[in-house]
Design an enzyme around this catalytic site. Sequence first.
Site, PDB file in Angstrom:
ATOM      1  N   VAL A   1       0.907  -1.150   0.000  1.00  0.00           N
ATOM      2  CA  VAL A   1       0.000   0.000   0.000  1.00  0.00           C
ATOM      3  C   VAL A   1       0.945   1.198   0.000  1.00  0.00           C
ATOM      4  O   VAL A   1       1.580   1.499   1.003  1.00  0.00           O
ATOM      5  CB  VAL A   1      -0.951  -0.005   1.209  1.00  0.00           C
ATOM      6  CG1 VAL A   1      -1.759   1.278   1.264  1.00  0.00           C
ATOM      7  CG2 VAL A   1      -1.876  -1.220   1.146  1.00  0.00           C
ATOM      8  N   PRO A   2       1.092   1.865  -1.148  1.00  0.00           N
ATOM      9  CA  PRO A   2       2.233   2.750  -1.406  1.00  0.00           C
ATOM     10  C   PRO A   2       2.229   4.101  -0.688  1.00  0.00           C
ATOM     11  O   PRO A   2       2.088   5.157  -1.304  1.00  0.00           O
ATOM     12  CB  PRO A   2       2.187   2.914  -2.921  1.00  0.00           C
ATOM     13  CG  PRO A   2       0.734   2.809  -3.246  1.00  0.00           C
ATOM     14  CD  PRO A   2       0.197   1.773  -2.299  1.00  0.00           C
ATOM     15  N   CYS A   3       2.451   4.074   0.610  1.00  0.00           N
ATOM     16  CA  CYS A   3       2.521   5.329   1.368  1.00  0.00           C
ATOM     17  C   CYS A   3       3.756   6.147   0.992  1.00  0.00           C
ATOM     18  O   CYS A   3       3.796   7.358   1.232  1.00  0.00           O
ATOM     19  CB  CYS A   3       2.463   5.062   2.866  1.00  0.00           C
ATOM     20  SG  CYS A   3       3.614   3.841   3.479  1.00  0.00           S
ATOM     21  N   HIS A   4       4.742   5.519   0.351  1.00  0.00           N
ATOM     22  CA  HIS A   4       5.932   6.261  -0.082  1.00  0.00           C
ATOM     23  C   HIS A   4       5.595   7.268  -1.183  1.00  0.00           C
ATOM     24  O   HIS A   4       6.375   8.177  -1.441  1.00  0.00           O
ATOM     25  CB  HIS A   4       7.032   5.292  -0.559  1.00  0.00           C
ATOM     26  CG  HIS A   4       6.636   4.438  -1.718  1.00  0.00           C
ATOM     27  ND1 HIS A   4       5.934   3.261  -1.570  1.00  0.00           N
ATOM     28  CD2 HIS A   4       6.845   4.594  -3.048  1.00  0.00           C
ATOM     29  CE1 HIS A   4       5.726   2.719  -2.763  1.00  0.00           C
ATOM     30  NE2 HIS A   4       6.273   3.511  -3.677  1.00  0.00           N
TER      31      HIS A   4
END
EC number: 2.1.1.63
Length: 162
Positions: free
Chosen positions: A125-128
């Site tokens: 889940v691409p929080c970056h």
Amino acid sequence: MNRHAVVSTRIGELTVVVSEGALVGVYFPHHWVKPSAETLGERVESDPLVAVVVGQLEEYFAGARRSFDVPTRPEGDAFQRRVWAVLEEIPYGGTTTYGDIATRLGASAQAVGKAVGQNPLSIVVPCHRVIGKNGSLTGYAGGLERKQFLLDLEEPVGARLF
């Protein structure tokens, strides 16, 4: 019952946690929100679902995968899950800001930042892909150098804001 494995990756060790056919956590060694012993469950040396997750992470790090297709079940409150759902919509190679997510959800940027920081599924889940309003890198559970690495990995795709 939860089970986990600590695996070596291109960006260092990750703890992969699975339960009942779903991925429930991907944690860095110095993750801001540490998983509880109950969340981690039993440590295993091999597990079929962990192997699938690790394989997809390796493909992602090699530039051969842009999204993950393992079932996930992150634990969080209703607001956190709303924020994490927005994170999943950020396309590979794209970024957005905490403020943009806040506007979309009718919340404060601080509340969004807190929910992003509690994302238990780093990378998957691409929080970056969430950055500061001026384009700066802001906090990341894996450290800013890992965040920059992940953004650079996706950079050739093009469009930054979604």
